[in-house]
Scaffold this active site. Structure first.
Site, PDB file in Angstrom:
ATOM      1  N   LYS A 264       0.872  -1.179   0.000  1.00 42.35           N
ATOM      2  CA  LYS A 264       0.000   0.000   0.000  1.00 42.35           C
ATOM      3  C   LYS A 264       0.899   1.216   0.000  1.00 42.35           C
ATOM      4  CE  LYS A 264      -1.863   2.767   2.904  1.00 42.35           C
ATOM      5  NZ  LYS A 264      -1.710   4.047   2.192  1.00 42.35           N
TER       6      LYS A 264
ATOM      7  N   CYS B 182      11.390   8.904  11.777  1.00 42.26           N
ATOM      8  CA  CYS B 182      10.974   8.285  13.048  1.00 42.26           C
ATOM      9  C   CYS B 182      12.130   8.235  14.031  1.00 42.26           C
ATOM     10  CB  CYS B 182      10.492   6.857  12.834  1.00 42.26           C
ATOM     11  SG  CYS B 182       9.260   6.697  11.566  1.00 42.26           S
TER      12      CYS B 182
ATOM     13  N   GLU C  12       7.473  -0.547  12.645  1.00 44.28           N
ATOM     14  CA  GLU C  12       8.376   0.510  13.082  1.00 44.28           C
ATOM     15  C   GLU C  12       7.505   1.725  13.354  1.00 44.28           C
ATOM     16  OE1 GLU C  12      10.833   2.440  10.199  1.00 44.28           O
ATOM     17  OE2 GLU C  12      12.020   3.434  11.729  1.00 44.28           O
TER      18      GLU C  12
ATOM     19  N   GLU D 214       5.960  13.057  19.712  1.00 40.39           N
ATOM     20  CA  GLU D 214       6.928  13.173  18.634  1.00 40.39           C
ATOM     21  C   GLU D 214       6.575  14.423  17.807  1.00 40.39           C
ATOM     22  OE1 GLU D 214       6.445   9.931  15.955  1.00 40.39           O
ATOM     23  OE2 GLU D 214       8.547   9.987  15.337  1.00 40.39           O
TER      24      GLU D 214
ATOM     25  N   GLY E 108       5.015   3.730  10.519  1.00 45.85           N
ATOM     26  CA  GLY E 108       4.138   4.896  10.633  1.00 45.85           C
ATOM     27  C   GLY E 108       3.930   5.263  12.090  1.00 45.85           C
ATOM     28  N   SER E 109       2.848   5.962  12.340  1.00 41.21           N
ATOM     29  CA  SER E 109       2.643   6.510  13.687  1.00 41.21           C
ATOM     30  C   SER E 109       2.242   5.411  14.672  1.00 41.21           C
ATOM     31  CB  SER E 109       1.567   7.586  13.652  1.00 41.21           C
ATOM     32  OG  SER E 109       0.309   6.967  13.498  1.00 41.21           O
ATOM     33  N   THR E 110       2.490   5.685  15.935  1.00 43.64           N
ATOM     34  CA  THR E 110       2.149   4.732  16.989  1.00 43.64           C
ATOM     35  C   THR E 110       0.631   4.526  17.047  1.00 43.64           C
ATOM     36  OG1 THR E 110       4.059   5.517  18.178  1.00 43.64           O
ATOM     37  CG2 THR E 110       2.477   4.250  19.460  1.00 43.64           C
TER      38      THR E 110
ATOM     39  N   VAL F   6      -1.654   4.737  14.614  1.00 41.41           N
ATOM     40  CA  VAL F   6      -2.118   3.857  13.528  1.00 41.41           C
ATOM     41  C   VAL F   6      -1.580   2.439  13.756  1.00 41.41           C
ATOM     42  CG1 VAL F   6      -2.029   3.443  11.035  1.00 41.41           C
ATOM     43  CG2 VAL F   6      -2.336   5.759  11.883  1.00 41.41           C
TER      44      VAL F   6
HETATM   45  C1  SIN Z   1      12.531   6.339   9.716  1.00 41.92           C
HETATM   46  O1  SIN Z   1      12.729   5.940  10.836  1.00 41.92           O
HETATM   47  O2  SIN Z   1      11.709   7.204   9.462  1.00 41.92           O
HETATM   48  C2  SIN Z   1      13.435   5.754   8.685  1.00 41.92           C
HETATM   49  C3  SIN Z   1      14.777   6.207   9.001  1.00 41.92           C
HETATM   50  C4  SIN Z   1      15.843   5.508   8.244  1.00 41.92           C
HETATM   51  O3  SIN Z   1      15.711   4.386   7.796  1.00 41.92           O
HETATM   52  O4  SIN Z   1      16.880   6.118   8.136  1.00 41.92           O
END
Ligand code: SIN
Length: 462
Positions: A182, A293, A259, A391, A237-239, A241
């Site tokens: 997606k 992130c 992540e 964040e 994405g965000s925590t 979601v």
């Molecule tokens: C992320 O955490 O937004 C990706 C950062 C990265 O892979 O450098």
């Protein structure tokens, strides 16, 4: 609008399903905007849940044969995809800057970083080993075999429109899984260009599927996390979601790799090399205007070096140039949309209202466009301010003073998320002590950026 692509056929505006380019069943489309100018640069299909089910069906059909391919043949496909990305760095970088806004130099770096995941996993595919274990029953032997789990749903973010897709797709395809990606609603064009290159690399129809949606994102996410055919979901994405997707995935007990958000501490001890720490902070905090992130969000500096460090930080930030990502002199582009600008502004206002000192920036740069925010430095941050627990995802360096190592660790760990953390010190024993004390998944020791050198955690001496 006229696009400057060496290979205009990389600009795709349909979804890639079962090896074909298709629109949404409804014929609906959504607009893709350039965050710098707010111009509409393309329109992409607004897939809904039924469209998504057809992509899942295509991945399922392809899985039956793809799972039986040899790891070596999958390695060859991944390697070819990697080579095609490298051959098309300029066009891919152009597309990233167009829809994400990051400076062209950062986009080029991202394309190489993104391609490196395909290269890496092309090399890993033939090395998928199992284990043998000792059985307690002497007549038994225990062996583990690695099998592809099945169709994987990959939900990617807009901040790294290429790298977060290849980081998910590489291992899945190396293992023999098929994928439904997606694409992020804000940056679907990069995802579709990658699909075109996967097609050219020779992946069989249905192995790689890339779908786009904006308004129906929640529905499409629900299908990807509840459909029984999908065996694994990978999401960045965000925590918030992430929690939703995780709870939806529980209905079919999917395997998950997530992540989510971070609120990374960046600690500067009194024995740190301050210039190196400032360089590291610029790389960590201001990379892609603070929209990663793993970005530093809370900068903790020992009282003994606090004033000196602040002077150096302000000087370093002043040297940056905010502007359109296509301009040569630009070091930092816009934020992704005006909602991001509003959130960053809210965090700055909250901090200043509660006593923080504004040393630089602090305001939207409306003369550049609605999505620009000034690179900001805040000093005298204190617990209780929003930045401590949310964040920011924007270009705000928020600096706190601390007096002791114990206090720094307590402040750093005072967070309910723990993706990344950084610190600077020249004391080797302290380095090990702090690295182990930080409650985060990745620790940067004397380094402000894990990527693209993801596996080198110690900065090389200059
Ligand atoms: C992320 O955490 O937004 C990706 C950062 C990265 O892979 O450098």
């Amino acid at each position: 609008m006229e696009l400057k692509l060496e290979d205009p056929s990389l600009l795709k505006t349909e979804c890639y399903v079962a090896g074909r380019w298709v629109g949404a069943r409804s014929g609906k489309q959504f607009s893709v905007d350039n965050p710098s100018t707010c111009d509409v640069v393309a329109k992409c299909p607004e897939f809904d849940s039924v469209d998504t089910e057809s992509a899942i069906g295509s991945a399922k059909n392809a899985f039956n044969s793809f799972r039986k391919t040899t790891p070596r043949s999958r390695a060859t496909l991944l390697r070819r995809w990697y080579e095609l990305m490298i051959e098309n760095v300029e066009d891919l970088a152009y597309i990233i800057t167009l829809e994400n806004g990051k400076p062209l130099a950062d986009s080029r770096t991202e394309v190489r970083y993104a391609a490196s995941f395909l290269e890496w996993f092309s090399e890993e595919a033939p090395r998928i080993y199992g284990d043998t274990m000792q059985a307690t029953n002497p007549s038994c032997r225990i062996v583990t075999l690695r099998e592809p789990v099945g169709v994987c749903g990959l939900i990617a973010p807009w901040n790294f429109p290429a790298a977060m897709i290849t980081r998910k797709a590489g291992p899945a395809l190396a293992a023999g899984c098929t994928i439904v990606v997606k694409a992020p609603g804000e940056t679907p064009l990069t995802a579709l260009a990658l699909a075109e290159l996967a097609h050219r690399a020779g992946f069989p129809a249905g192995v790689v599927n890339v779908i786009t949606t904006l308004e129906n994102t929640a529905d499409v996410g629900r299908i990807l996390t509840t459909h029984p055919t999908i065996k694994k979901v990978s999401f960045t994405g965000s925590t918030g979601v992430g929690k939703l997707l995780m709870s939806q995935s529980a209905s079919t007990l999917k395997k998950l790799s997530f992540e989510l958000g971070g609120n990374a501490p960046f600690i500067v001890f009194e024995d740190a090399d301050l210039d190196a720490a400032v360089r590291g902070l610029m790389a960590s905090k201001f990379r892609i205007s603070g929209q990663t992130c793993v970005c530093a969000n809370r900068i903790l500096v020992h009282r003994d070096v606090y004033d000196e460090f602040l002077v150096k930080v302000v000087e370093a930030v002043r040297a940056f140039v905010v502007g359109d990502g296509f301009k040569e002199e630009t070091t930092h582009g816009p934020l992704v949309h005006d909602r991001a600008v509003a959130k960053v502004h809210e965090h700055v206002t909250d901090a200043v209202t509660k006593g923080a000192r504004l040393l630089l920036g602090g305001e939207p740069l409306t003369h550049l466009g609605p999505n620009y925010f000034g690179l900001t430095v805040l000093a005298d941050m204190r617990p209780g301010m929003k930045i401590c627990h949310e964040e920011t995802f924007g270009p705000v360096a928020a600096v706190f003073a601390f007096e002791s190592e114990q206090e720094a660790i307590a402040l750093a760990n005072d967070s309910n998320v723990g993706l990344a953390g950084y610190f600077y010190s020249k004391d080797v024993t302290r380095c090990w002590r702090i690295a182990e004390a930080l409650e985060v998944g990745m620790v940067g020791v004397n380094v402000g950026k894990y990527s693209p050198c993801t596996f080198i955690f110690f900065e090389k001496p200059h």
